[in-house]
Design an enzyme around this catalytic site. Structure first.
Site, mmCIF file in Angstrom:
data_model
loop_
_atom_site.group_PDB
_atom_site.id
_atom_site.type_symbol
_atom_site.label_atom_id
_atom_site.label_comp_id
_atom_site.label_asym_id
_atom_site.label_seq_id
_atom_site.Cartn_x
_atom_site.Cartn_y
_atom_site.Cartn_z
ATOM 1 N N HIS A 149 -7.089 -7.020 0.846
ATOM 2 C CA HIS A 149 -6.011 -6.040 0.705
ATOM 3 C C HIS A 149 -4.882 -6.273 1.705
ATOM 4 C CE1 HIS A 149 -4.069 -2.226 -0.131
ATOM 5 N NE2 HIS A 149 -4.245 -1.820 1.115
ATOM 6 N N ASP A 202 0.836 -1.193 0.000
ATOM 7 C CA ASP A 202 0.000 0.000 0.000
ATOM 8 C C ASP A 202 0.880 1.257 0.000
ATOM 9 O OD1 ASP A 202 -3.067 0.765 0.554
ATOM 10 O OD2 ASP A 202 -1.834 2.021 1.860
ATOM 11 N N ARG A 203 0.759 2.139 0.978
ATOM 12 C CA ARG A 203 1.594 3.353 1.004
ATOM 13 C C ARG A 203 3.072 2.993 1.039
ATOM 14 N NH1 ARG A 203 -1.361 6.764 -1.068
ATOM 15 N NH2 ARG A 203 -0.006 8.444 -0.332
ATOM 16 N N HIS A 214 -11.300 8.039 -0.340
ATOM 17 C CA HIS A 214 -10.345 8.634 0.600
ATOM 18 C C HIS A 214 -9.194 9.325 -0.125
ATOM 19 C CE1 HIS A 214 -8.779 4.716 -0.467
ATOM 20 N NE2 HIS A 214 -7.635 4.959 0.130
ATOM 21 N N TYR A 255 -1.013 11.413 1.803
ATOM 22 C CA TYR A 255 -1.930 11.228 0.675
ATOM 23 C C TYR A 255 -1.974 12.464 -0.212
ATOM 24 C CZ TYR A 255 -3.899 6.690 1.898
ATOM 25 O OH TYR A 255 -4.073 5.353 2.116
#
Length: 305
Positions: A283, A116-117, A161, A223
């Site tokens: 996920h 992910d990030r 988001h 983000y």
């Protein structure tokens, strides 16, 4: 009643390592020998997401699990209020943190696995530091440019988001800060394939929520950078032909089919030595299918850089 002890990865030693001016990272280190492997967590998690994979890899590798800047127990530098510096949470800056972290521990070259990030940070590290990152694995994410390219129409609602946190400073922080457990808990619930499973037990979930509550401004800044300066950096690489030159493994859910794009083809544009496959879990695959993730990482490490 005394406060409960925060969860840790059993058998790992914890350190605070300075990586930049006024920024130190919380890092768990375990194992020895073999190729050093750095594991980077995703949202809304901390280094604890790697607890199963890290323990397995530590049998024959040095394993380094930091909290990214702005997350967990690592430092959370604020974005300047005026003349905001968009580099504070750019993936380039966060990747440089990881390179400095490894050097502080005595390693100039290492394998890098991100979810992910953390995968976005790993990708940027591979592009910016090709002589440092020997192998790279990405779990369930597309490179930033492609992520924005494939989101359109009503299917983009799944990534609401991203659009919320792309807004200028103020409103997103206020909205998320008003109900942080509901906001971050939504993703822990919705992104797990089997919501009744024990993939994220209560103590780990509580740790994720606490860490996220305490990091709303820095998470939003991370983000926001992906809707701004990170795109600029990726565009420069795309236009110059800069690609990931090390062996790359990508594990993804089959959400490319659902959103109408070919994920493997998207990735092939960025990596010269790519193995891409879909997985059947949700996920949070390092927690839902740790054996499969560990096997993929071990396979990656056998490939010649």
């Amino acid at each position: 009643m005394p406060p409960s002890t925060p969860p840790t990865i059993p058998g790992f030693a914890y350190h605070r390592i300075p990586v930049a001016t006024d920024v130190s990272l919380n890092v768990a280190v375990g194992g020895s020998g073999g190729t050093p492997v750095v594991l980077l967590h995703g949202f809304p998690q901390t280094h604890l997401m790697w607890r199963h994979v890290a323990a397995d890899l530590a049998a024959d590798h040095l394993v380094i699990c930091p909290d990214l800047r702005g997350y967990g127990a690592s430092d959370k530098p604020a974005e300047p209020a005026e003349n905001a510096d968009p580099t504070t949470y750019s993936k380039r800056t966060m990747a440089a943190d990881i390179v400095m972290l490894a050097r502080a521990l005595g390693y100039d070259r290492f394998a890098l696995v991100g979810h992910d990030r953390g995968a976005l940070v790993a990708i940027r590290a591979g592009l910016d530091h090709p002589d440092t990152v020997t192998h790279l694995a990405s779990l369930d994410v597309l490179p930033t440019l492609d992520m924005w390219d494939v989101l359109h129409g009503t299917t983009a609602a799944v990534a609401f988001h991203l659009y919320l946190m792309a807004q200028p400073p103020g409103l997103p922080e206020q909205l998320i800060g008003a109900a942080p457990d509901a906001f971050f808990g939504h993703f822990l619930d919705q992104w797990t394939r089997d919501s009744e499973s024990a993939a994220i037990p209560d103590d780990i979930r509580a740790a994720y929520l606490k860490a996220s509550r305490e990091a709303v401004p820095s998470i939003v800044a991370d983000y926001r950078a992906s809707a701004g300066i990170d795109i600029e950096h990726d565009l420069t690489d795309r236009e110059s032909g800069n690609r990931l030159r090390m062996p790359v493994t990508v594990l993804q859910q089959d959400w490319g089919a659902a959103l109408g794009f070919d994920a493997a083809a998207r990735w092939a544009a960025w990596a010269t030595d790519l193995r891409h496959r879909t997985v059947s879990c949700g996920h949070f695959m390092a927690e839902e299918a740790p054996a499969e993730v560990t096997e993929a990482v071990r396979d990656l490490l056998t490939r010649t850089p």
